[in-house]
Design an enzyme around this catalytic site. Structure first.
Site, PDB file in Angstrom:
ATOM      1  N   ASP A  36      14.397  -1.110 -13.857  1.00 46.33           N
ATOM      2  CA  ASP A  36      13.456  -0.147 -13.273  1.00 46.33           C
ATOM      3  C   ASP A  36      12.988   0.812 -14.365  1.00 46.33           C
ATOM      4  O   ASP A  36      13.734   1.120 -15.299  1.00 46.33           O
ATOM      5  CB  ASP A  36      14.110   0.645 -12.131  1.00 46.33           C
ATOM      6  CG  ASP A  36      13.075   1.169 -11.127  1.00 46.33           C
ATOM      7  OD1 ASP A  36      13.067   0.686  -9.977  1.00 46.33           O
ATOM      8  OD2 ASP A  36      12.257   2.043 -11.501  1.00 46.33           O
ATOM      9  N   ASN A  90       9.651  -7.735  -8.195  1.00 47.39           N
ATOM     10  CA  ASN A  90       9.398  -6.811  -7.082  1.00 47.39           C
ATOM     11  C   ASN A  90       8.679  -5.532  -7.512  1.00 47.39           C
ATOM     12  O   ASN A  90       7.963  -4.945  -6.707  1.00 47.39           O
ATOM     13  CB  ASN A  90      10.752  -6.469  -6.434  1.00 47.39           C
ATOM     14  CG  ASN A  90      10.660  -5.261  -5.535  1.00 47.39           C
ATOM     15  OD1 ASN A  90      10.144  -5.327  -4.421  1.00 47.39           O
ATOM     16  ND2 ASN A  90      11.147  -4.110  -6.024  1.00 47.39           N
ATOM     17  N   TYR A 156      -5.223  -3.093  -6.630  1.00 44.16           N
ATOM     18  CA  TYR A 156      -3.997  -3.585  -5.992  1.00 44.16           C
ATOM     19  C   TYR A 156      -4.259  -4.939  -5.331  1.00 44.16           C
ATOM     20  O   TYR A 156      -3.501  -5.893  -5.509  1.00 44.16           O
ATOM     21  CB  TYR A 156      -3.532  -2.556  -4.958  1.00 44.16           C
ATOM     22  CG  TYR A 156      -2.211  -2.872  -4.291  1.00 44.16           C
ATOM     23  CD1 TYR A 156      -1.003  -2.651  -4.946  1.00 44.16           C
ATOM     24  CD2 TYR A 156      -2.158  -3.382  -2.989  1.00 44.16           C
ATOM     25  CE1 TYR A 156       0.220  -2.927  -4.325  1.00 44.16           C
ATOM     26  CE2 TYR A 156      -0.950  -3.650  -2.366  1.00 44.16           C
ATOM     27  CZ  TYR A 156       0.235  -3.415  -3.038  1.00 44.16           C
ATOM     28  OH  TYR A 156       1.432  -3.696  -2.430  1.00 44.16           O
ATOM     29  N   LYS A 160      -2.452  -8.488  -6.303  1.00 44.91           N
ATOM     30  CA  LYS A 160      -1.609  -9.246  -5.371  1.00 44.91           C
ATOM     31  C   LYS A 160      -2.194 -10.633  -5.088  1.00 44.91           C
ATOM     32  O   LYS A 160      -1.447 -11.593  -4.909  1.00 44.91           O
ATOM     33  CB  LYS A 160      -1.393  -8.447  -4.077  1.00 44.91           C
ATOM     34  CG  LYS A 160      -0.594  -7.138  -4.283  1.00 44.91           C
ATOM     35  CD  LYS A 160       0.820  -7.403  -4.804  1.00 44.91           C
ATOM     36  CE  LYS A 160       1.652  -6.127  -4.910  1.00 44.91           C
ATOM     37  NZ  LYS A 160       3.033  -6.384  -5.354  1.00 44.91           N
ATOM     38  N   ILE A 195       5.212   3.545   4.481  1.00 50.34           N
ATOM     39  CA  ILE A 195       4.928   4.560   5.498  1.00 50.34           C
ATOM     40  C   ILE A 195       5.252   5.977   5.045  1.00 50.34           C
ATOM     41  O   ILE A 195       4.663   6.934   5.520  1.00 50.34           O
ATOM     42  CB  ILE A 195       5.690   4.223   6.807  1.00 50.34           C
ATOM     43  CG1 ILE A 195       5.103   4.977   7.992  1.00 50.34           C
ATOM     44  CG2 ILE A 195       7.169   4.491   6.686  1.00 50.34           C
ATOM     45  CD1 ILE A 195       3.837   4.388   8.519  1.00 50.34           C
TER      46      ILE A 195
HETATM   47  N1  LIG Z   1       6.225  -0.777   1.057  1.00 54.99           N
HETATM   48  C1  LIG Z   1       5.224  -1.524   1.496  1.00 54.99           C
HETATM   49  O1  LIG Z   1       4.619  -1.243   2.533  1.00 54.99           O
HETATM   50  C2  LIG Z   1       4.828  -2.765   0.738  1.00 54.99           C
HETATM   51  C3  LIG Z   1       3.939  -3.646   1.360  1.00 54.99           C
HETATM   52  C4  LIG Z   1       3.543  -4.796   0.698  1.00 54.99           C
HETATM   53  C5  LIG Z   1       4.030  -5.071  -0.564  1.00 54.99           C
HETATM   54  N2  LIG Z   1       4.900  -4.197  -1.162  1.00 54.99           N
HETATM   55  C6  LIG Z   1       5.373  -4.531  -2.514  1.00 54.99           C
HETATM   56  O2  LIG Z   1       6.779  -4.505  -2.543  1.00 54.99           O
HETATM   57  C7  LIG Z   1       7.202  -4.140  -3.856  1.00 54.99           C
HETATM   58  C8  LIG Z   1       8.227  -3.028  -3.759  1.00 54.99           C
HETATM   59  O3  LIG Z   1       7.614  -1.929  -3.127  1.00 54.99           O
HETATM   60  P1  LIG Z   1       8.409  -0.715  -2.443  1.00 54.99           P
HETATM   61  O4  LIG Z   1       7.730  -0.461  -1.179  1.00 54.99           O
HETATM   62  O5  LIG Z   1       9.857  -0.961  -2.493  1.00 54.99           O
HETATM   63  O6  LIG Z   1       7.957   0.447  -3.449  1.00 54.99           O
HETATM   64  P2  LIG Z   1       8.731   1.697  -4.067  1.00 54.99           P
HETATM   65  O7  LIG Z   1       7.652   2.544  -4.633  1.00 54.99           O
HETATM   66  O8  LIG Z   1       9.682   2.253  -3.092  1.00 54.99           O
HETATM   67  O9  LIG Z   1       9.576   1.027  -5.253  1.00 54.99           O
HETATM   68  C9  LIG Z   1       8.966   0.476  -6.385  1.00 54.99           C
HETATM   69  C10 LIG Z   1       9.951   0.476  -7.536  1.00 54.99           C
HETATM   70  O10 LIG Z   1       9.282  -0.077  -8.676  1.00 54.99           O
HETATM   71  C11 LIG Z   1       9.558   0.747  -9.802  1.00 54.99           C
HETATM   72  N3  LIG Z   1       8.498   0.626 -10.798  1.00 54.99           N
HETATM   73  C12 LIG Z   1       7.232   1.096 -10.720  1.00 54.99           C
HETATM   74  N4  LIG Z   1       6.578   0.846 -11.868  1.00 54.99           N
HETATM   75  C13 LIG Z   1       7.449   0.185 -12.674  1.00 54.99           C
HETATM   76  C14 LIG Z   1       7.363  -0.339 -13.990  1.00 54.99           C
HETATM   77  N5  LIG Z   1       6.229  -0.244 -14.735  1.00 54.99           N
HETATM   78  N6  LIG Z   1       8.445  -0.950 -14.523  1.00 54.99           N
HETATM   79  C15 LIG Z   1       9.601  -1.032 -13.792  1.00 54.99           C
HETATM   80  N7  LIG Z   1       9.745  -0.560 -12.556  1.00 54.99           N
HETATM   81  C16 LIG Z   1       8.664   0.043 -12.005  1.00 54.99           C
HETATM   82  C17 LIG Z   1       9.663   2.161  -9.244  1.00 54.99           C
HETATM   83  O11 LIG Z   1      10.347   3.026 -10.130  1.00 54.99           O
HETATM   84  C18 LIG Z   1      10.396   1.901  -7.935  1.00 54.99           C
HETATM   85  O12 LIG Z   1      11.795   1.937  -8.107  1.00 54.99           O
HETATM   86  C19 LIG Z   1       5.937  -3.763  -4.623  1.00 54.99           C
HETATM   87  O13 LIG Z   1       5.536  -4.828  -5.445  1.00 54.99           O
HETATM   88  C20 LIG Z   1       4.912  -3.529  -3.528  1.00 54.99           C
HETATM   89  O14 LIG Z   1       3.593  -3.770  -3.969  1.00 54.99           O
HETATM   90  C21 LIG Z   1       5.313  -3.052  -0.532  1.00 54.99           C
END
Ligand SMILES: NC(=O)c1ccc[n+]([C@@H]2O[C@H](COP(=O)([O-])OP(=O)(O)OC[C@H]3O[C@@H](n4cnc5c(N)ncnc54)[C@H](O)[C@@H]3O)[C@@H](O)[C@H]2O)c1
Length: 255
Positions: A36, A90, A156, A160, A195
């Site tokens: 991370d 992720n 975005y 994706k 959310i």
């Molecule tokens: N939460 C949602 O509604 C949702 C919906 C669809 C897809 N996603 C996808 O799921 C994945 C995880 O999302 P989440 O909701 O857990 O988000 P989040 O923001 O809670 O967590 C994302 C994590 O990625 C880390 N991160 C960001 N940039 C980084 C980098 N350059 N290098 C290393 N780490 C990095 C952050 O520090 C964080 O710990 C993402 O790819 C997101 O696009 C999330």
């Protein structure tokens, strides 16, 4: 089978979906490399997993930077004594929510590097090693926004869609080597990006109206699917796009 088949790499493991995936894999006896950009958070997850009897190492990594990715992978490999053969891409970033004519080059590069280039960097490094082992599992956490368009999210959405295309290409190219690659497309999940993001509360109200199951997803639900896909029983699933959105994409009609 190589030791690496019981070792995983999870990017963005410091919180949200990545954190829950890491905890779940660790409970299944799989060692987890927690990568991370926020090392402090990743270290907290490491501590939680170790206190629970699991094996984990937190490593600082900017997934969009080749040097950072290669350094992090080398650290994890030397800590575990083998190359992890289970990869969950992720880490991702969403906003700022701008129209195309407001997006700066810097924003475009940041989002594309974090969400899409990262997948290239990790797979570029690991695929030859997976080939050598004759085994590998890659899970890309994409989004329903890789399946349809959305206003004020063009970069975005593009990243994706790219992730899903790249998943299929890897599946086609490497399946015969014992390597599978699949994408999960979450809808709206209860994380900091989902959310809990105050900026887009009104948007989420509209999302819930359009969601047949009338709730948002839990990061533990996405983690359960990721854990299945990196497991040995998922070998016939390859190049799939698994939508987990409570039926949002099924509900495109007017009624
Ligand atoms: N939460 C949602 O509604 C949702 C919906 C669809 C897809 N996603 C996808 O799921 C994945 C995880 O999302 P989440 O909701 O857990 O988000 P989040 O923001 O809670 O967590 C994302 C994590 O990625 C880390 N991160 C960001 N940039 C980084 C980098 N350059 N290098 C290393 N780490 C990095 C952050 O520090 C964080 O710990 C993402 O790819 C997101 O696009 C999330």
């Amino acid at each position: 089978m190589s030791d690496g088949a019981n070792m995983s790499l999870i990017t963005g493991a410091g919180q949200g979906i990545g954190k829950e995936t890491a905890k779940r894999l660790a409970r299944q006896g799989i060692s987890v490399g927690l990568l991370d950009i926020n090392l402090e958070n990743a270290k907290l997850v490491e501590e939680e997993i170790r206190n629970d009897g699991g094996s984990a190492i937190a490593v600082a990594c900017d997934v969009g930077s080749r040097k950072s990715v290669e350094n992090a992978l080398a650290l994890v490999e030397s800590h575990f004594g083998a190359t992890p053969l289970l990869l969950v891409n992720n880490a991702g970033v969403g906003g700022p929510f701008h129209r195309v004519d407001e997006v700066s080059d810097e924003e475009w590069e940041w989002i594309m590097n974090t969400n899409l280039r990262s997948v290239f960097l990790f797979t570029r490094y690991l695929l030859p090693k997976m080939k050598q082992a004759g085994y590998g599992r890659i899970v890309n956490i994409a989004s329903v926004q890789g399946q349809f368009g959305a206003s004020r999210s063009s970069t975005y959405v593009a990243s994706k869609h790219g992730m899903i295309g790249y998943t299929k290409a890897i599946a086609a190219e490497w399946g015969h080597e014992g390597i599978t690659c699949n994408a999960i497309c979450p809808g709206y999940v209860d994380t900091a990006m989902g959310i809990k993001s105050p900026e887009i509360t009104d948007y989420f109200r509209k999302v819930l109206e359009k969601t047949p199951v009338k709730r948002i997803g839990l990061p533990t639900e996405i983690a359960a699917m990721a854990a299945f896909l990196v497991g040995p029983e998922s070998g016939y699933i390859n190049g799939a796009t698994i939508t987990m959105d409570g039926g949002i994409t099924a509900h495109v009609g007017i009624t």
